[in-house]
Design a protein around this motif. Structure first.
Motif, PDB file in Angstrom:
ATOM      1  N   ASP A  75      -3.536  -9.934   3.765  1.00  0.00           N
ATOM      2  CA  ASP A  75      -2.247  -9.432   3.276  1.00  0.00           C
ATOM      3  C   ASP A  75      -2.446  -8.449   2.128  1.00  0.00           C
ATOM      4  O   ASP A  75      -1.760  -7.413   2.053  1.00  0.00           O
ATOM      5  CB  ASP A  75      -1.358 -10.597   2.811  1.00  0.00           C
ATOM      6  CG  ASP A  75      -0.739 -11.350   3.974  1.00  0.00           C
ATOM      7  OD1 ASP A  75      -0.732 -10.822   5.108  1.00  0.00           O
ATOM      8  OD2 ASP A  75      -0.257 -12.481   3.741  1.00  0.00           O
ATOM      9  N   GLU A  76      -3.382  -8.745   1.232  1.00  0.00           N
ATOM     10  CA  GLU A  76      -3.633  -7.839   0.110  1.00  0.00           C
ATOM     11  C   GLU A  76      -4.229  -6.527   0.599  1.00  0.00           C
ATOM     12  O   GLU A  76      -3.867  -5.445   0.108  1.00  0.00           O
ATOM     13  CB  GLU A  76      -4.575  -8.517  -0.893  1.00  0.00           C
ATOM     14  CG  GLU A  76      -3.899  -9.628  -1.679  1.00  0.00           C
ATOM     15  CD  GLU A  76      -4.859 -10.403  -2.558  1.00  0.00           C
ATOM     16  OE1 GLU A  76      -4.420 -10.881  -3.633  1.00  0.00           O
ATOM     17  OE2 GLU A  76      -6.043 -10.548  -2.186  1.00  0.00           O
ATOM     18  N   ILE A  77      -5.135  -6.588   1.574  1.00  0.00           N
ATOM     19  CA  ILE A  77      -5.715  -5.367   2.129  1.00  0.00           C
ATOM     20  C   ILE A  77      -4.620  -4.475   2.702  1.00  0.00           C
ATOM     21  O   ILE A  77      -4.577  -3.257   2.454  1.00  0.00           O
ATOM     22  CB  ILE A  77      -6.754  -5.715   3.208  1.00  0.00           C
ATOM     23  CG1 ILE A  77      -8.013  -6.309   2.556  1.00  0.00           C
ATOM     24  CG2 ILE A  77      -7.117  -4.495   4.032  1.00  0.00           C
ATOM     25  CD1 ILE A  77      -8.999  -6.892   3.544  1.00  0.00           C
ATOM     26  N   LEU A  78      -3.710  -5.057   3.456  1.00  0.00           N
ATOM     27  CA  LEU A  78      -2.632  -4.273   4.061  1.00  0.00           C
ATOM     28  C   LEU A  78      -1.669  -3.738   3.007  1.00  0.00           C
ATOM     29  O   LEU A  78      -1.139  -2.627   3.149  1.00  0.00           O
ATOM     30  CB  LEU A  78      -1.894  -5.117   5.096  1.00  0.00           C
ATOM     31  CG  LEU A  78      -2.730  -5.479   6.327  1.00  0.00           C
ATOM     32  CD1 LEU A  78      -2.046  -6.564   7.138  1.00  0.00           C
ATOM     33  CD2 LEU A  78      -2.972  -4.254   7.197  1.00  0.00           C
ATOM     34  N   THR A  79      -1.465  -4.496   1.945  1.00  0.00           N
ATOM     35  CA  THR A  79      -0.593  -4.040   0.857  1.00  0.00           C
ATOM     36  C   THR A  79      -1.180  -2.808   0.174  1.00  0.00           C
ATOM     37  O   THR A  79      -0.436  -1.935  -0.292  1.00  0.00           O
ATOM     38  CB  THR A  79      -0.372  -5.161  -0.169  1.00  0.00           C
ATOM     39  OG1 THR A  79       0.252  -6.278   0.489  1.00  0.00           O
ATOM     40  CG2 THR A  79       0.518  -4.702  -1.314  1.00  0.00           C
ATOM     41  N   VAL A  80      -2.499  -2.727   0.109  1.00  0.00           N
ATOM     42  CA  VAL A  80      -3.148  -1.536  -0.451  1.00  0.00           C
ATOM     43  C   VAL A  80      -3.151  -0.399   0.566  1.00  0.00           C
ATOM     44  O   VAL A  80      -2.918   0.768   0.224  1.00  0.00           O
ATOM     45  CB  VAL A  80      -4.596  -1.860  -0.872  1.00  0.00           C
ATOM     46  CG1 VAL A  80      -5.281  -0.608  -1.419  1.00  0.00           C
ATOM     47  CG2 VAL A  80      -4.626  -2.967  -1.907  1.00  0.00           C
ATOM     48  N   LEU A  81      -3.379  -0.732   1.816  1.00  0.00           N
ATOM     49  CA  LEU A  81      -3.540   0.299   2.833  1.00  0.00           C
ATOM     50  C   LEU A  81      -2.243   1.035   3.139  1.00  0.00           C
ATOM     51  O   LEU A  81      -2.263   2.249   3.381  1.00  0.00           O
ATOM     52  CB  LEU A  81      -4.092  -0.331   4.113  1.00  0.00           C
ATOM     53  CG  LEU A  81      -4.512   0.622   5.221  1.00  0.00           C
ATOM     54  CD1 LEU A  81      -5.503   1.662   4.708  1.00  0.00           C
ATOM     55  CD2 LEU A  81      -5.100  -0.144   6.387  1.00  0.00           C
ATOM     56  N   ARG A  82      -1.117   0.334   3.106  1.00  0.00           N
ATOM     57  CA  ARG A  82       0.147   1.009   3.442  1.00  0.00           C
ATOM     58  C   ARG A  82       0.455   2.174   2.499  1.00  0.00           C
ATOM     59  O   ARG A  82       0.729   3.288   2.962  1.00  0.00           O
ATOM     60  CB  ARG A  82       1.286  -0.018   3.466  1.00  0.00           C
ATOM     61  CG  ARG A  82       1.280  -0.913   4.716  1.00  0.00           C
ATOM     62  CD  ARG A  82       2.545  -1.740   4.810  1.00  0.00           C
ATOM     63  NE  ARG A  82       2.651  -2.726   3.748  1.00  0.00           N
ATOM     64  CZ  ARG A  82       2.255  -4.000   3.848  1.00  0.00           C
ATOM     65  NH1 ARG A  82       1.693  -4.431   4.976  1.00  0.00           N
ATOM     66  NH2 ARG A  82       2.404  -4.838   2.840  1.00  0.00           N
ATOM     67  N   PRO A  83       0.408   1.986   1.165  1.00  0.00           N
ATOM     68  CA  PRO A  83       0.645   3.161   0.291  1.00  0.00           C
ATOM     69  C   PRO A  83      -0.452   4.207   0.399  1.00  0.00           C
ATOM     70  O   PRO A  83      -0.170   5.408   0.283  1.00  0.00           O
ATOM     71  CB  PRO A  83       0.723   2.562  -1.114  1.00  0.00           C
ATOM     72  CG  PRO A  83       0.119   1.209  -1.016  1.00  0.00           C
ATOM     73  CD  PRO A  83       0.355   0.737   0.369  1.00  0.00           C
ATOM     74  N   LEU A  84      -1.698   3.797   0.633  1.00  0.00           N
ATOM     75  CA  LEU A  84      -2.749   4.794   0.823  1.00  0.00           C
ATOM     76  C   LEU A  84      -2.474   5.643   2.051  1.00  0.00           C
ATOM     77  O   LEU A  84      -2.689   6.867   2.042  1.00  0.00           O
ATOM     78  CB  LEU A  84      -4.110   4.104   0.955  1.00  0.00           C
ATOM     79  CG  LEU A  84      -4.778   3.638  -0.348  1.00  0.00           C
ATOM     80  CD1 LEU A  84      -6.045   2.834  -0.046  1.00  0.00           C
ATOM     81  CD2 LEU A  84      -5.099   4.817  -1.259  1.00  0.00           C
ATOM     82  N   ALA A  85      -1.998   5.026   3.118  1.00  0.00           N
ATOM     83  CA  ALA A  85      -1.666   5.784   4.324  1.00  0.00           C
ATOM     84  C   ALA A  85      -0.514   6.743   4.057  1.00  0.00           C
ATOM     85  O   ALA A  85      -0.518   7.889   4.539  1.00  0.00           O
ATOM     86  CB  ALA A  85      -1.320   4.829   5.464  1.00  0.00           C
ATOM     87  N   ARG A  86       0.464   6.303   3.284  1.00  0.00           N
ATOM     88  CA  ARG A  86       1.572   7.213   2.942  1.00  0.00           C
ATOM     89  C   ARG A  86       1.078   8.375   2.093  1.00  0.00           C
ATOM     90  O   ARG A  86       1.636   9.481   2.161  1.00  0.00           O
ATOM     91  CB  ARG A  86       2.680   6.441   2.214  1.00  0.00           C
ATOM     92  CG  ARG A  86       3.460   5.480   3.117  1.00  0.00           C
ATOM     93  CD  ARG A  86       4.729   5.001   2.447  1.00  0.00           C
ATOM     94  NE  ARG A  86       4.484   4.117   1.324  1.00  0.00           N
ATOM     95  CZ  ARG A  86       4.358   2.792   1.411  1.00  0.00           C
ATOM     96  NH1 ARG A  86       4.460   2.187   2.593  1.00  0.00           N
ATOM     97  NH2 ARG A  86       4.156   2.059   0.332  1.00  0.00           N
ATOM     98  N   LEU A  87       0.040   8.143   1.315  1.00  0.00           N
ATOM     99  CA  LEU A  87      -0.525   9.204   0.467  1.00  0.00           C
ATOM    100  C   LEU A  87      -1.431  10.155   1.245  1.00  0.00           C
ATOM    101  O   LEU A  87      -1.800  11.210   0.727  1.00  0.00           O
ATOM    102  CB  LEU A  87      -1.306   8.582  -0.694  1.00  0.00           C
ATOM    103  CG  LEU A  87      -0.462   7.925  -1.787  1.00  0.00           C
ATOM    104  CD1 LEU A  87      -1.335   7.058  -2.682  1.00  0.00           C
ATOM    105  CD2 LEU A  87       0.276   8.977  -2.611  1.00  0.00           C
ATOM    106  N   GLY A  88      -1.820   9.762   2.466  1.00  0.00           N
ATOM    107  CA  GLY A  88      -2.609  10.683   3.272  1.00  0.00           C
ATOM    108  C   GLY A  88      -3.902  10.132   3.843  1.00  0.00           C
ATOM    109  O   GLY A  88      -4.618  10.864   4.538  1.00  0.00           O
TER     110      GLY A  88
END
Length: 327
Positions: free
Chosen positions: A45-58
């Motif tokens: 869950d923590e990995i996905l919480t980090v990955l979602r904003p990173l994906a939005r950032l590019g």
């Protein structure tokens, strides 16, 4: 997402664990490895919480690393969840291949698009000497499975070691002769257990000469656009299905077009492999930061990505071992 030097950051190397089922001499000590406590490692869950904003950032590409990522329980489920994150286009994985025969099909169905296999020798005694484990037959079974599955983006990574595997480098390169993969030779970096144990790398110019003596001229492959090959330079041998690659971080720095950052298993965003600078993401997560606030913190951290790695200078270097940072 751009850093202060105008580099477009699109690639995340995500370390899932510091554990490994091999003990390669240039990566890990034979015994006494201090493992991270389970509670210190990021949850899915923590990995996905980090990955979602990173994906939005590019961030578009994620590479799963370790230690050895295949020993992380639930890996196929995590891979499938990452594949569903909007914006993520490629999911790669780097493995030592020991568990590939059992897991490759499941990972392919979960959404794996690229696979890197670390393999320094095809000789059982040399493999056992390097890895301290007699498991080459399992790695070869994994290679066979991957080939049978028809995975299209496959790379074999080999570290040329003086006095260890340098005489069989043409044999390793020949894996690309009738299989459309990339066999890459990676310069041993002057960090970690390898140099402490007395290993020394073979200069990649010497490797090129050895391959040309065996197979003829290496013809450069021109990338479709700058930076698309990352740190590697690739070559064709006439009549071969695959390609040969070289990654020489010491002879030719590639920092000027570096497009990656790393997230360690214990939640530290590393901006450069060989520097300490970064962001303690886990601390922010466990203090209850929102995804929007986390996205701002990540963007600010990435903007400060250093200009280059500085091998040979101790000040500012990360004291984590390579197996702890997805090296």
């Amino acid at each position: 997402m751009f850093d202060q030097y105008g580099r477009k950051i699109e690639y995340l190397r995500l370390s899932l664990t510091d554990r490994c089922n091999l003990r390669c001499r240039y990566c890990m000590p034979a015994a006494g490895v201090r493992k991270m406590p389970h509670e210190d490692i990021l949850t899915f869950d923590e990995i996905l919480t980090v990955l979602r904003p990173l994906a939005r950032l590019g961030i578009k590409k994620v590479r799963l690393t370790g230690g050895e990522p295949l020993v992380r329980k639930g890996l196929p489920e995590l891979l499938a969840m990452i594949a569903r994150v909007p914006g993520i286009e490629q999911i790669a994985l780097t493995t030592n291949g020991v568990l590939l025969a059992e897991m490759a099909g499941t990972l392919q169905r979960a959404g794996l698009t690229e696979l890197n296999i670390s393999l320094d020798t095809l000789q059982a005694p040399v493999f056992t000497g390097i890895t301290r484990r007699a498991l080459l037959d399992r790695v070869k079974a994994g290679l066979h499975t991957v080939r049978e599955l028809g995975l299209r983006q496959v790379k074999i990574n080999c570290v040329p070691l003086a006095g260890v595997n340098e005489q069989e480098l043409p044999e390793l390169a020949a894996l690309a002769q009738d299989w459309g993969i990339k066999v890459r030779f990676i310069e041993l970096m002057p960090i970690g257990c390898g140099w402490q144990a007395g290993y020394r790398g073979v200069p990649l110019q010497a490797v090129r000469r050895q391959l040309e003596a065996a197979y003829g001229p290496l013809i450069p492959v021109t990338p479709a656009e700058p930076g698309v090959f990352g740190p590697a330079s690739y070559y064709k041998i006439p009549g071969w299905a695959g390609e040969i690659g070289f990654i020489d971080a010491l002879e030719h720095k590639f920092c000027h077009n570096c497009n990656r950052v790393r997230l360690t298993a214990d939640g530290f965003l590393k901006l450069c492999l060989n520097q300490r600078s970064g962001l303690d993401v886990k601390a922010l997560l466990r203090r209850g930061i929102s995804e929007d606030e986390l996205g701002q913190a990540l963007a600010q951290a990435v903007y400060r990505k250093p200009a280059e790695h500085l091998f040979g200078e101790l000040h500012g270097h990360d004291r984590r071992a390579m197996y702890q940072v997805g090296g």
